[in-house]
Design an enzyme around this catalytic site. Structure first.
Site, PDB file in Angstrom:
ATOM      1  N   MET A  11     -28.148   6.482   2.580  1.00 29.50           N
ATOM      2  CA  MET A  11     -26.719   6.188   2.697  1.00 29.50           C
ATOM      3  C   MET A  11     -26.553   4.733   3.136  1.00 29.50           C
ATOM      4  O   MET A  11     -27.207   4.311   4.093  1.00 29.50           O
ATOM      5  CB  MET A  11     -26.138   7.116   3.775  1.00 29.50           C
ATOM      6  N   PRO A  12     -25.687   3.964   2.467  1.00 24.64           N
ATOM      7  CA  PRO A  12     -25.423   2.610   2.967  1.00 24.64           C
ATOM      8  C   PRO A  12     -24.890   2.684   4.402  1.00 24.64           C
ATOM      9  O   PRO A  12     -23.974   3.460   4.699  1.00 24.64           O
ATOM     10  CB  PRO A  12     -24.360   2.076   2.009  1.00 24.64           C
ATOM     11  N   ALA A  13     -25.463   1.893   5.295  1.00 27.20           N
ATOM     12  CA  ALA A  13     -25.086   1.975   6.715  1.00 27.20           C
ATOM     13  C   ALA A  13     -23.633   1.562   6.930  1.00 27.20           C
ATOM     14  O   ALA A  13     -22.918   2.140   7.746  1.00 27.20           O
ATOM     15  CB  ALA A  13     -26.018   1.079   7.530  1.00 27.20           C
ATOM     16  N   GLY A  15     -19.959   1.379   5.704  1.00 22.95           N
ATOM     17  CA  GLY A  15     -19.032   1.983   4.754  1.00 22.95           C
ATOM     18  C   GLY A  15     -17.633   1.436   4.947  1.00 22.95           C
ATOM     19  O   GLY A  15     -17.408   0.521   5.745  1.00 22.95           O
ATOM     20  N   GLY A  17     -13.617   2.619   5.638  1.00 18.53           N
ATOM     21  CA  GLY A  17     -12.747   3.714   6.061  1.00 18.53           C
ATOM     22  C   GLY A  17     -11.335   3.561   5.535  1.00 18.53           C
ATOM     23  O   GLY A  17     -10.859   2.445   5.309  1.00 18.53           O
ATOM     24  N   ASP A  42     -15.445   6.307   3.254  1.00 20.08           N
ATOM     25  CA  ASP A  42     -15.179   7.458   4.123  1.00 20.08           C
ATOM     26  C   ASP A  42     -13.704   7.821   4.056  1.00 20.08           C
ATOM     27  O   ASP A  42     -12.840   7.040   4.459  1.00 20.08           O
ATOM     28  CB  ASP A  42     -15.529   7.124   5.585  1.00 20.08           C
ATOM     29  N   TYR A  47      -6.351  12.692   5.465  1.00 23.22           N
ATOM     30  CA  TYR A  47      -5.783  11.341   5.300  1.00 23.22           C
ATOM     31  C   TYR A  47      -4.781  11.284   4.147  1.00 23.22           C
ATOM     32  O   TYR A  47      -4.049  10.306   4.011  1.00 23.22           O
ATOM     33  CB  TYR A  47      -6.877  10.295   5.048  1.00 23.22           C
ATOM     34  N   HIS A 105     -14.232  17.889  10.270  1.00 21.91           N
ATOM     35  CA  HIS A 105     -13.512  16.764  10.882  1.00 21.91           C
ATOM     36  C   HIS A 105     -13.504  16.839  12.412  1.00 21.91           C
ATOM     37  O   HIS A 105     -13.493  15.813  13.100  1.00 21.91           O
ATOM     38  CB  HIS A 105     -12.073  16.742  10.345  1.00 21.91           C
TER      39      HIS A 105
HETATM   40  N1  LIG Z   1     -13.535  11.332  12.288  1.00 23.25           N
HETATM   41  C1  LIG Z   1     -12.450  10.931  12.909  1.00 23.25           C
HETATM   42  O1  LIG Z   1     -11.840  11.664  13.700  1.00 23.25           O
HETATM   43  C2  LIG Z   1     -11.948   9.539  12.658  1.00 23.25           C
HETATM   44  C3  LIG Z   1     -10.959   8.989  13.484  1.00 23.25           C
HETATM   45  C4  LIG Z   1     -10.541   7.681  13.230  1.00 23.25           C
HETATM   46  C5  LIG Z   1     -11.100   6.963  12.191  1.00 23.25           C
HETATM   47  N2  LIG Z   1     -12.053   7.539  11.380  1.00 23.25           N
HETATM   48  C6  LIG Z   1     -12.674   6.799  10.245  1.00 23.25           C
HETATM   49  O2  LIG Z   1     -13.163   5.555  10.726  1.00 23.25           O
HETATM   50  C7  LIG Z   1     -12.536   4.499  10.008  1.00 23.25           C
HETATM   51  C8  LIG Z   1     -12.377   3.283  10.877  1.00 23.25           C
HETATM   52  O3  LIG Z   1     -11.699   3.592  12.083  1.00 23.25           O
HETATM   53  P1  LIG Z   1     -10.273   2.990  12.451  1.00 23.25           P
HETATM   54  O4  LIG Z   1      -9.495   2.752  11.226  1.00 23.25           O
HETATM   55  O5  LIG Z   1      -9.706   3.864  13.491  1.00 23.25           O
HETATM   56  O6  LIG Z   1     -10.605   1.626  13.213  1.00 23.25           O
HETATM   57  P2  LIG Z   1     -11.365   0.272  12.871  1.00 23.25           P
HETATM   58  O7  LIG Z   1     -11.979   0.280  11.545  1.00 23.25           O
HETATM   59  O8  LIG Z   1     -12.241  -0.013  14.053  1.00 23.25           O
HETATM   60  O9  LIG Z   1     -10.179  -0.775  12.905  1.00 23.25           O
HETATM   61  C9  LIG Z   1      -9.160  -0.764  11.957  1.00 23.25           C
HETATM   62  C10 LIG Z   1      -7.977  -1.557  12.499  1.00 23.25           C
HETATM   63  O10 LIG Z   1      -8.371  -2.905  12.758  1.00 23.25           O
HETATM   64  C11 LIG Z   1      -7.699  -3.802  11.843  1.00 23.25           C
HETATM   65  N3  LIG Z   1      -8.767  -4.667  11.332  1.00 23.25           N
HETATM   66  C12 LIG Z   1      -9.675  -4.391  10.367  1.00 23.25           C
HETATM   67  N4  LIG Z   1     -10.540  -5.397  10.205  1.00 23.25           N
HETATM   68  C13 LIG Z   1     -10.169  -6.349  11.093  1.00 23.25           C
HETATM   69  C14 LIG Z   1     -10.684  -7.637  11.388  1.00 23.25           C
HETATM   70  N5  LIG Z   1     -11.742  -8.120  10.753  1.00 23.25           N
HETATM   71  N6  LIG Z   1     -10.068  -8.359  12.358  1.00 23.25           N
HETATM   72  C15 LIG Z   1      -8.992  -7.857  13.016  1.00 23.25           C
HETATM   73  N7  LIG Z   1      -8.464  -6.629  12.778  1.00 23.25           N
HETATM   74  C16 LIG Z   1      -9.047  -5.897  11.813  1.00 23.25           C
HETATM   75  C17 LIG Z   1      -7.059  -2.935  10.785  1.00 23.25           C
HETATM   76  O11 LIG Z   1      -5.816  -3.438  10.374  1.00 23.25           O
HETATM   77  P3  LIG Z   1      -5.520  -3.883   8.829  1.00 23.25           P
HETATM   78  O12 LIG Z   1      -5.757  -2.674   7.967  1.00 23.25           O
HETATM   79  O13 LIG Z   1      -4.095  -4.319   8.864  1.00 23.25           O
HETATM   80  O14 LIG Z   1      -6.494  -4.991   8.541  1.00 23.25           O
HETATM   81  C18 LIG Z   1      -6.834  -1.608  11.549  1.00 23.25           C
HETATM   82  O15 LIG Z   1      -5.650  -1.671  12.319  1.00 23.25           O
HETATM   83  C19 LIG Z   1     -11.219   5.117   9.544  1.00 23.25           C
HETATM   84  O16 LIG Z   1     -10.589   4.405   8.516  1.00 23.25           O
HETATM   85  C20 LIG Z   1     -11.684   6.479   9.130  1.00 23.25           C
HETATM   86  O17 LIG Z   1     -12.336   6.419   7.870  1.00 23.25           O
HETATM   87  C21 LIG Z   1     -12.469   8.814  11.610  1.00 23.25           C
END
Ligand SMILES: NC(=O)c1ccc[n+]([C@@H]2O[C@H](COP(=O)([O-])OP(=O)(O)OC[C@H]3O[C@@H](n4cnc5c(N)ncnc54)[C@H](OP(=O)(O)O)[C@@H]3O)[C@@H](O)[C@H]2O)c1
Length: 290
Positions: A11-13, A15, A17, A42, A47, A105
């Site tokens: 799996m590519p490390a 990914g 989201g 992911d 979602y 989930h």
């Molecule tokens: N299993 C679970 O319960 C669960 C819960 C939460 C998340 N997830 C998964 O994990 C993924 C990532 O988590 P996450 O979306 O909570 O948080 P994250 O990837 O840590 O951060 C995303 C947030 O940061 C902003 N961002 C992205 N790249 C940036 C950068 N280089 N500089 C500054 N801000 C940046 C994005 O805004 P913009 O989009 O406006 O750039 C967004 O508000 C999710 O998309 C999902 O696939 C799973």
């Protein structure tokens, strides 16, 4: 950079989201990610954008087998038969036959019988070759222990909240002891930014100072921290420049001292929902068939 799961699947490390990515922005975001070189997406039934993820994959022209697709079954669909049906719903929306990684989930502690039934459905799908790997998300060590008592296949992945302000070392240790790969959600501390209250890891002075010495951003430093500690990470963005930035992390390496300095930022404060408080009453909602 690839990681090998406990059943030999690679799996590519790093990914991509799509939590909170609106359906009408998902095709563009995922296509941008695929164009820039991401090969692991992911998503989740909850979602509401699986259809658009699948559409982006088709429009990219990249062979299906060259992209690692991961999705999650929501708690409302737990139970053996319901989860088999949830799989059909997800692959139907994604427009694919075989899924690379299918995960629960959440644990559903108040109805762990349904959680077990759901996981047994994942085991059946694995045996039938409909999924290449199975796993869980937001499982604490005691949820893993309860799962091991009643099921046969050790999950390949546990996707949990991990960023410098909340590292969950106890869960990471339990995962490692069982041969489960820890996958970090909110890997760049997104939840510390979009949830009110508390410090924002993206503005952390220690992380930013480390990044400045390499000409890299705080987000890039956090992603290196995960990769160098053998975690998978799945950053989300809808902005092309950030999608690019978050993938541009393969030309520098943090020192052991820098990794330790980031480890030291752990506050022990969870920002996401408390896994033991997930109930159908509070979090259940219908996932449409199509
Ligand atoms: N299993 C679970 O319960 C669960 C819960 C939460 C998340 N997830 C998964 O994990 C993924 C990532 O988590 P996450 O979306 O909570 O948080 P994250 O990837 O840590 O951060 C995303 C947030 O940061 C902003 N961002 C992205 N790249 C940036 C950068 N280089 N500089 C500054 N801000 C940046 C994005 O805004 P913009 O989009 O406006 O750039 C967004 O508000 C999710 O998309 C999902 O696939 C799973």
């Amino acid at each position: 950079m690839e990681l090998t799961l406990n059943n030999g699947i690679r799996m590519p490390a790093l990914g991509f989201g799509v939590f909170q990515t609106p359906p009408d922005e998902t095709i563009h975001a995922v296509q941008t990610a695929l164009d820039l070189g991401y090969r692991h997406i992911d998503t989740a039934a909850a979602y509401g954008n699986e259809r658009e993820v699948g559409e982006a994959l088709r429009r990219s022209g990249i062979d299906r087998e060259d992209v690692f697709l991961e999705t999650k079954v929501w708690i409302s669909d737990y139970g053996y038969d319901q989860t088999l049906h949830a799989f059909d719903k997800s692959v139907g929306k994604l427009g694919i036959d075989t899924l690379d990684l299918f995960i629960l989930h959440q644990a559903l502690p108040s109805r762990f019988d349904l959680t077990i039934g759901a996981y047994k459905a994942l085991e059946t799908l694995l045996e039938d070759g409909r999924v290449r790997a199975i796993g869980v998300s937001n499982f604490m060590p005691h949820h893993l222990a309860a799962l091991f008592e009643r099921t046969g296949v050790v999950p390949s992945v546990n996707q949990i909240e991990v960023h410098p302000y909340f590292a969950q070392r106890d869960v990471q240790d339990a995962d490692a002891a069982a041969g489960i790969l820890t996958q970090a959600w909110s890997p760049i501390g997104g939840i510390t930014a979009y949830r009110e209250g508390g410090a924002n890891a993206l503005h952390d002075p220690t992380i930013s100072a480390v990044g400045a010495s390499y000409g890299k951003s705080a987000a890039q430093v956090m992603l290196r921290w995960h990769l160098q500690q053998s975690r998978s990470a799945i950053p989300k963005s809808v902005r092309p420049e950030r999608i690019r930035e978050n993938f541009d992390v393969f030309d520098f390496a943090l020192t052991d001292a820098e990794l330790a300095a980031i480890d030291a930022l752990d506050t022990g404060i969870r920002r996401g929902p408390e896994p033991d408080q997930i109930t159908l009453e509070a979090f259940g909602r219908e996932i449409p068939d199509a």
